[in-house]
Write a protein that holds these residues in place. Structure first.
Motif, PDB file in Angstrom:
ATOM      1  N   SER A  35     -45.682  30.651  -7.699  1.00  0.00           N
ATOM      2  CA  SER A  35     -46.867  29.804  -7.573  1.00  0.00           C
ATOM      3  C   SER A  35     -47.974  30.619  -6.928  1.00  0.00           C
ATOM      4  CB  SER A  35     -46.543  28.563  -6.747  1.00  0.00           C
ATOM      5  OG  SER A  35     -46.065  28.935  -5.481  1.00  0.00           O
ATOM      6  N   SER A  42     -27.320  34.405   1.479  1.00  0.00           N
ATOM      7  CA  SER A  42     -26.177  33.508   1.648  1.00  0.00           C
ATOM      8  C   SER A  42     -26.104  32.553   0.467  1.00  0.00           C
ATOM      9  CB  SER A  42     -26.312  32.693   2.940  1.00  0.00           C
ATOM     10  OG  SER A  42     -26.447  33.554   4.045  1.00  0.00           O
ATOM     11  N   GLU A  43     -25.616  33.045  -0.642  1.00  0.00           N
ATOM     12  CA  GLU A  43     -25.565  32.209  -1.828  1.00  0.00           C
ATOM     13  C   GLU A  43     -24.393  31.241  -1.750  1.00  0.00           C
ATOM     14  OE1 GLU A  43     -25.894  34.175  -5.549  1.00  0.00           O
ATOM     15  OE2 GLU A  43     -25.546  32.319  -6.675  1.00  0.00           O
ATOM     16  N   LEU A  77     -22.767  23.995  -8.684  1.00  0.00           N
ATOM     17  CA  LEU A  77     -22.339  24.015  -7.285  1.00  0.00           C
ATOM     18  C   LEU A  77     -21.328  22.916  -6.952  1.00  0.00           C
ATOM     19  CD1 LEU A  77     -25.779  24.746  -5.525  1.00  0.00           C
ATOM     20  CD2 LEU A  77     -24.063  26.351  -6.359  1.00  0.00           C
ATOM     21  N   VAL A  82     -35.229  33.206  -8.829  1.00  0.00           N
ATOM     22  CA  VAL A  82     -35.635  32.027  -8.059  1.00  0.00           C
ATOM     23  C   VAL A  82     -34.575  30.932  -8.154  1.00  0.00           C
ATOM     24  CG1 VAL A  82     -37.558  30.464  -7.621  1.00  0.00           C
ATOM     25  CG2 VAL A  82     -37.980  32.639  -8.752  1.00  0.00           C
TER      26      VAL A  82
HETATM   27  C1  LIG Z   1     -44.264  31.120 -12.100  1.00  0.00           C
HETATM   28  C2  LIG Z   1     -44.538  29.856 -11.372  1.00  0.00           C
HETATM   29  C3  LIG Z   1     -45.844  29.507 -11.068  1.00  0.00           C
HETATM   30  C4  LIG Z   1     -46.118  28.323 -10.409  1.00  0.00           C
HETATM   31  N1  LIG Z   1     -47.407  28.040 -10.039  1.00  0.00           N
HETATM   32  C5  LIG Z   1     -47.640  26.992  -9.218  1.00  0.00           C
HETATM   33  C6  LIG Z   1     -48.899  26.831  -8.585  1.00  0.00           C
HETATM   34  O1  LIG Z   1     -49.788  27.662  -8.748  1.00  0.00           O
HETATM   35  N2  LIG Z   1     -49.095  25.765  -7.778  1.00  0.00           N
HETATM   36  C7  LIG Z   1     -48.108  24.857  -7.524  1.00  0.00           C
HETATM   37  O2  LIG Z   1     -48.322  23.903  -6.782  1.00  0.00           O
HETATM   38  N3  LIG Z   1     -46.889  24.998  -8.108  1.00  0.00           N
HETATM   39  C8  LIG Z   1     -46.628  26.049  -8.906  1.00  0.00           C
HETATM   40  N4  LIG Z   1     -45.390  26.242  -9.425  1.00  0.00           N
HETATM   41  C9  LIG Z   1     -44.361  25.234  -9.184  1.00  0.00           C
HETATM   42  C10 LIG Z   1     -43.814  25.292  -7.774  1.00  0.00           C
HETATM   43  O3  LIG Z   1     -43.838  26.602  -7.307  1.00  0.00           O
HETATM   44  C11 LIG Z   1     -42.401  24.767  -7.727  1.00  0.00           C
HETATM   45  O4  LIG Z   1     -42.344  23.496  -8.329  1.00  0.00           O
HETATM   46  C12 LIG Z   1     -41.938  24.627  -6.298  1.00  0.00           C
HETATM   47  O5  LIG Z   1     -42.195  25.799  -5.550  1.00  0.00           O
HETATM   48  C13 LIG Z   1     -40.472  24.324  -6.272  1.00  0.00           C
HETATM   49  O6  LIG Z   1     -40.060  24.197  -4.935  1.00  0.00           O
HETATM   50  P1  LIG Z   1     -38.633  23.641  -4.544  1.00  0.00           P
HETATM   51  O7  LIG Z   1     -38.528  23.770  -3.089  1.00  0.00           O
HETATM   52  O8  LIG Z   1     -38.461  22.298  -5.099  1.00  0.00           O
HETATM   53  O9  LIG Z   1     -37.600  24.547  -5.281  1.00  0.00           O
HETATM   54  P2  LIG Z   1     -37.435  26.197  -5.456  1.00  0.00           P
HETATM   55  O10 LIG Z   1     -38.702  26.799  -5.041  1.00  0.00           O
HETATM   56  O11 LIG Z   1     -36.940  26.317  -6.782  1.00  0.00           O
HETATM   57  O12 LIG Z   1     -36.399  26.498  -4.344  1.00  0.00           O
HETATM   58  C14 LIG Z   1     -35.024  26.506  -4.590  1.00  0.00           C
HETATM   59  C15 LIG Z   1     -34.422  27.502  -3.644  1.00  0.00           C
HETATM   60  O13 LIG Z   1     -33.035  27.384  -3.689  1.00  0.00           O
HETATM   61  C16 LIG Z   1     -32.458  28.678  -3.677  1.00  0.00           C
HETATM   62  N5  LIG Z   1     -31.140  28.562  -4.249  1.00  0.00           N
HETATM   63  C17 LIG Z   1     -30.801  28.162  -5.494  1.00  0.00           C
HETATM   64  N6  LIG Z   1     -29.478  28.172  -5.659  1.00  0.00           N
HETATM   65  C18 LIG Z   1     -28.957  28.574  -4.489  1.00  0.00           C
HETATM   66  C19 LIG Z   1     -27.621  28.790  -4.046  1.00  0.00           C
HETATM   67  N7  LIG Z   1     -26.589  28.588  -4.827  1.00  0.00           N
HETATM   68  N8  LIG Z   1     -27.426  29.192  -2.792  1.00  0.00           N
HETATM   69  C20 LIG Z   1     -28.481  29.421  -1.957  1.00  0.00           C
HETATM   70  N9  LIG Z   1     -29.758  29.244  -2.337  1.00  0.00           N
HETATM   71  C21 LIG Z   1     -29.980  28.820  -3.590  1.00  0.00           C
HETATM   72  C22 LIG Z   1     -33.414  29.500  -4.485  1.00  0.00           C
HETATM   73  O14 LIG Z   1     -33.265  30.874  -4.245  1.00  0.00           O
HETATM   74  C23 LIG Z   1     -34.737  28.944  -3.986  1.00  0.00           C
HETATM   75  O15 LIG Z   1     -35.157  29.625  -2.845  1.00  0.00           O
HETATM   76  C24 LIG Z   1     -45.070  27.463 -10.061  1.00  0.00           C
HETATM   77  C25 LIG Z   1     -43.764  27.816 -10.325  1.00  0.00           C
HETATM   78  C26 LIG Z   1     -43.488  29.009 -10.961  1.00  0.00           C
HETATM   79  C27 LIG Z   1     -42.088  29.397 -11.216  1.00  0.00           C
END
Ligand SMILES: Cc1cc2nc3c(=O)[nH]c(=O)nc-3n(C[C@H](O)[C@H](O)[C@H](O)COP(=O)(O)OP(=O)(O)OC[C@H]3O[C@@H](n4cnc5c(N)ncnc54)[C@H](O)[C@@H]3O)c2cc1C
Lengths: 405, 543
Positions: free
Chosen positions: B61, B268-269, B309, B464
């Motif tokens: 993002s 820590s996966e 998971l 990610v």
């Molecule tokens: C390329 C891109 C551009 C984007 N641009 C924008 C933007 O400009 N503005 C905006 O608002 N949104 C944007 N988005 C969307 C936004 O970034 C996401 O919707 C948001 O960050 C998701 O957050 P989250 O916390 O829900 O999940 P994620 O950010 O997906 O977090 C999930 C986390 O869980 C971890 N994880 C997964 N499985 C495991 C496991 N088994 N063990 C340990 N850890 C694990 C991952 O490593 C990750 O850190 C973009 C997304 C992408 C991919």
């Protein structure tokens, strides 16, 4: 319909976002204080030198105010009248050539989009002036009519010459026929070869004229007017002075005294003509027009809407932005425009109030004024009386022929 | 290595911003919370990493608008260094050598529109009015758990009533507009206001970002709304930069979390959620480590959470089927570039601030739709649509003076190429397609590139953790929103297993750096634990 574009601005839109009217240099030269504001995308003066003296020029000598920022739509074609009858609430068939009418237009729900003045230049040639922009709405409404809508806003400019000596100034400029020009009438003429359209109209409730012309003659024209005004107290004015005069005259302004339905995003903010006290403009006997059905239906409902009222307020403090109460405790509305009126010697206001359908609340209205004096608010509760606008009635406004001063 | 206790009240899987928001709120409520992150960086898709010396990237993002101000305040993120700054400008280059710029100043913006259509420049007022009306309807729903329409619990009924009341506030025609808005295509929607193709293309962007749909697909108008309902300091629909890149948000959250005594472990996966007798016991890491907690919250998307998971033996078959069918198709890629100097765009004069905003090269809806056609055919778009930004024109912390970071969001880019896994050649060719499009408008562009990171949905999935690389952890179509997100019956952050919760963007109200899913999940978890949620403020009222 071909797409109208304005390509010439490339690369300058961000550095000078506000347009300059062709009269800009003239008004800028008159300013000593330099208070400017954004009026419909034009850099316009609020005060040029002294707000009160500018106001008194309207009431005692003459004032010149730049009305170029108004939107000006030219409506021509064999069905121009029919089109305007669909667009606006008044009956355009009843409007004679060479007259000007104040009018309103509504959306399909009968909510007011804007008010403005309609100039009938000839049978099939009109000019519509308004505060807000309406090209998409005009084009949408014109579907099926033999009519052409030309946005003249950037090609035609205008000034408003208002005050007791304004007719004298025009006489000095050699405009024959000024003596016979009745209120809300217009004619086209020339001043030293400058073609102009002149109407006896204005926003001040005083003797006054509005004059439109092509942009390219603006400089020459204003120079002649200014010279002619030398011995008649002609003063260049900004919006604040005009605003005082228009409140005294009881005129409302879109998006100040009511929210245009083009702007309204919150429920219950839109207003029908009746709510603005302008139901008398609406001709329900003519054929279809935008909003007719909704306006008819709304007459059957018990109106719960806010309506605009003219108020006189006890005491000497102006009530700008104040809340109005019934019985000193139930909130019934807010003041939208208010001043101390130098002509009426009263604190006057326009307000939107929700009083219900019975008139019982009218006798017991109060306004809460917060008057800031040396960093402390004095909270005043003042008696309010509802009156019939205008707040002032000047015989010279409609005298024909107009007086000299 | 420092030894960590093994027993926690709550374990959050993933340090995406939603995981961190959730962890912060739970820690703040007095619970002992552990966040486990598989990567050696934090933030999930809200991440900033220095991939070229001295130049910080926003790897996923890149702009912020949706992040709820209530959360920033509750978690004291400004104190922990978070700053969101407003952005000026934006532009679309047209193929005939012109451009349509956009500015914060209303009149400057309007005058730019006038260069393309005077009528459209005026229609913009009614367009903004109608979108704002829709935003006002949806904004209050973001920070509330969606009701379960099939439930007769008091709170579900009263929540349904809340929505119905809001619906009731609408006039008949507004209601019709709302229903249409939630289902129609962005292209049809824009046709109701605008005539000029460049203007329509510039506005259609928000309707397809991150979405495996074209501008002519039904449902894309809602996606536009999803991008419009945020704000920067009360200015609805505005976007800003997080100073220091989007990772600054995750950094501030982590700092707040640690300051409250929370524990976060990188590298820590989690391999499995440990479930005994239909309730959660803890988690087991890939490296064999075990951590115990009666409550586990997954920040990973719903597919990863329940298909990878969690052992299927603990889940009802219907649930598994619905999770399997959850639409999460990847459609976007990202090319992040470190630049030696500011690229030159000859049609734009030097002092024009429009380059500080989003830069596009797609000047017609048809080109967008064609780009989508390529995706449907299983390949990246030959003429892709880029949402490009140069945050270093605004943010001095991401690169040394004169050097720049450029973020290119690319659409469309499929999770697989012609049904096959991405190869290095394909990835390079995808990157080259993007670079070439920029170079077409910016001579000498390629020579300025110091380093570049190309990310297809494959990298987004592997690095990610976003299944199929879908940036929102699941598509934002009406069938997957509100009480249907992620799946009907499980829209309240709980799962079929006692103690296992979800808090990622797969849940209501969906993707984007918003924080609302993480916050709402915390409310539900505290409810189950009979703990007060007094430290979680209600959404600010929409006046
Ligand atoms: C390329 C891109 C551009 C984007 N641009 C924008 C933007 O400009 N503005 C905006 O608002 N949104 C944007 N988005 C969307 C936004 O970034 C996401 O919707 C948001 O960050 C998701 O957050 P989250 O916390 O829900 O999940 P994620 O950010 O997906 O977090 C999930 C986390 O869980 C971890 N994880 C997964 N499985 C495991 C496991 N088994 N063990 C340990 N850890 C694990 C991952 O490593 C990750 O850190 C973009 C997304 C992408 C991919």
């Amino acid at each position: 319909m071909t797409q109208l574009k304005d390509k010439k601005d490339r690369g300058t839109t961000f550095s000078k976002p506000l347009f300059r009217s062709p009269f800009y240099d003239f008004f800028a030269a008159q300013e000593t204080e330099g208070h400017w504001y954004d009026w419909n995308g034009y850099k316009s003066p609020t005060i040029l030198s002294d707000e009160e003296l500018e106001y008194f020029s309207i009431r005692s000598t003459s004032s010149v105010f730049d009305i170029t920022p108004l939107n000006k739509y030219r409506i021509v074609g064999s069905q121009a009248e029919e089109f305007l009858n669909k667009l606006t609430v008044r009956n355009v068939a009843k409007q004679n050539v060479a007259t000007v009418k104040y009018t309103l237009w509504c959306d399909q729900e009968g909510f007011v989009i804007d008010d403005g003045t309609l100039f009938r230049i000839s049978d099939n040639d009109f000019r519509l002036c308004s505060q807000e922009k309406h090209l998409p709405w005009l084009i949408d409404t014109s579907h099926g009519f033999d009519v052409e809508i030309i946005d003249e806003s950037k090609h035609v400019c205008g000034i408003s010459l208002q005050g007791p000596t304004s007719a004298s100034i025009l006489r000095l400029l050699g405009i024959n026929g000024i003596d016979n020009l009745k209120p809300f009438h217009l004619f086209q003429t020339k001043i030293s070869n400058i073609p102009i359209m002149i109407s006896r109209t204005g926003f001040t409730g005083d003797l006054g004229y509005e004059i439109f012309m092509k942009n390219n003659v603006a400089n020459k024209f204003i120079e002649r007017v200014w010279n002619a005004g030398t011995n008649h107290g002609l003063t260049a004015i900004g919006y604040n002075a005009l605003n005082m005069a228009r409140i005294e005259a009881g005129f409302i302004v879109a998006n100040i005294d009511f929210i245009s339905s083009d702007h309204a995003i919150r429920p219950n903010r839109c207003r029908r003509p009746d709510d603005l006290g302008l139901g008398w403009l609406v001709d329900l006997n003519k054929g279809f027009f935008n909003g007719k059905k909704a306006i008819l239906n709304s007459k059957l409902e018990d109106s719960e809407a806010f309506k605009i009222y003219a108020l006189e307020i006890d005491g000497k403090e102006p009530a700008e932005g104040s809340v109005i109460y019934y019985n000193k405790k139930d909130e019934v509305g807010t003041v939208t425009s208010a001043i101390w009126s130098p002509m009426a010697k009263k604190s006057i206001a326009l307000a939107q109030l929700k009083l219900g359908s019975s008139n019982s609340k009218m006798e017991n209205l109060w306004v809460e004024i917060y008057s800031l004096k040396e960093l402390q608010y004095h909270k005043l509760m003042k008696k309010v009386s509802i009156v019939k606008p205008p707040f002032i009635n000047l015989a010279r406004r409609s005298a024909c022929p107009p007086s000299n001063c | 290595m420092q030894s960590v206790e093994k027993n926690f009240d709550v374990i959050v899987i993933g340090s995406g911003h939603n995981g961190l928001v959730n962890a912060c709120y739970l820690q703040k409520a007095g619970l002992n919370v552990l966040v486990l992150e598989k990567n050696d960086w934090i933030g999930g898709a809200a991440v900033s990493r220095e991939l070229h010396p001295g130049i910080l990237y926003s790897n996923c993002s890149y702009v912020c608008s949706l992040f709820r101000p209530e959360i920033m305040r509750d978690l004291e993120l400004p104190k922990h260094g978070l700053q969101i700054v407003a952005i000026e400008g934006g532009t679309v280059f047209t193929r005939d050598g012109d451009y349509l710029a956009s500015f914060r100043n209303y009149h400057a913006k309007k005058r730019e529109l006038e260069r393309f259509s005077v009528k459209d420049s005026e229609s913009y007022l009614r367009y903004s009015r109608d979108i704002l009306k829709q935003c006002r309807f949806i904004q209050p729903l973001l920070m509330r758990t969606a009701p379960d329409p099939a439930s007769f619990k008091f709170r579900d009924l009263s929540e349904m009533l809340y929505i119905l009341r809001k619906v009731n506030d609408l006039t008949a025609s507004e209601l019709a507009d709302t229903v249409r808005f939630w289902t129609m295509s962005i292209s049809d929607f824009l046709d109701e206001y605008f005539e000029n193709d460049v203007i329509k293309a510039s506005l259609a962007v928000s309707g397809i970002i991150g979405t495996a749909l074209g501008p002519m697909s039904p449902g894309t108008a809602y996606v536009l709304l999803h991008h419009y309902m945020g704000e920067v300091d009360g200015s609805i629909g505005a976007w800003g930069y997080a100073r220091g890149g989007m990772g600054a948000i995750s950094k501030a959250l982590t700092s707040s979390f640690r300051a409250m005594g929370g524990t976060l472990l990188n590298n820590s996966e989690v391999e499995k959620v440990d479930i005994r007798g239909a309730r959660v016991k803890g988690v087991i890491l890939k490296n064999g480590d075990e951590y115990l907690a009666k409550n586990v919250v997954s920040n990973a998307d719903v597919k990863r959470t329940f298909l990878k998971l969690t052992d299927p033996e603990h889940l009802p078959p219907n649930f598994i089927k619905k999770v399997n069918n959850f639409k999460i198709r990847g459609s976007s890629g990202k090319v992040n570039i470190a630049l030696d100097s500011m690229p030159n765009f000859p049609v734009i004069s030097e002092n024009n601030p429009c380059l500080k905003g989003d830069i596009h090269f797609t000047d017609s809806i048809e080109r967008m739709e064609r780009a989508y056609d390529d995706w449907k055919m299983g390949t990246w778009s030959r003429d892709p649509f880029l949402d490009m930004m140069i945050p270093t024109l605004t943010d001095p912390t991401m690169a040394p003076p004169g050097k720049h970071f450029m973020s290119c969001f690319v659409q469309y880019c499929p999770p697989k190429v012609g049904g096959q896994n991405w190869t290095k050649e394909n990835k390079d060719a995808f990157g080259e397609t993007v670079i070439q499009q920029i170079a077409d408008y910016s001579p000498g562009f390629k020579d300025k590139i110091l380093h570049m990171e190309v990310r297809t949905p494959k990298e987004l999935e592997e690095e990610v953790g976003l299944t199929e690389g879908n940036i929102f952890q699941g598509e934002l179509t009406f069938d997957q929103l509100l009480f249907n997100r992620p799946i009907p019956g499980y829209a309240q952050y709980r799962s079929p297993i006692k103690g296992l919760y979800m808090c990622g963007s797969s849940t209501h109200p969906g993707g984007g750096v918003m924080g609302a899913p993480g916050r709402n999940a915390a409310v539900e978890i505290l409810k189950d634990l009979n703990l007060p949620d007094t430290d979680i403020r209600d959404a600010y009222e929409v006046l």
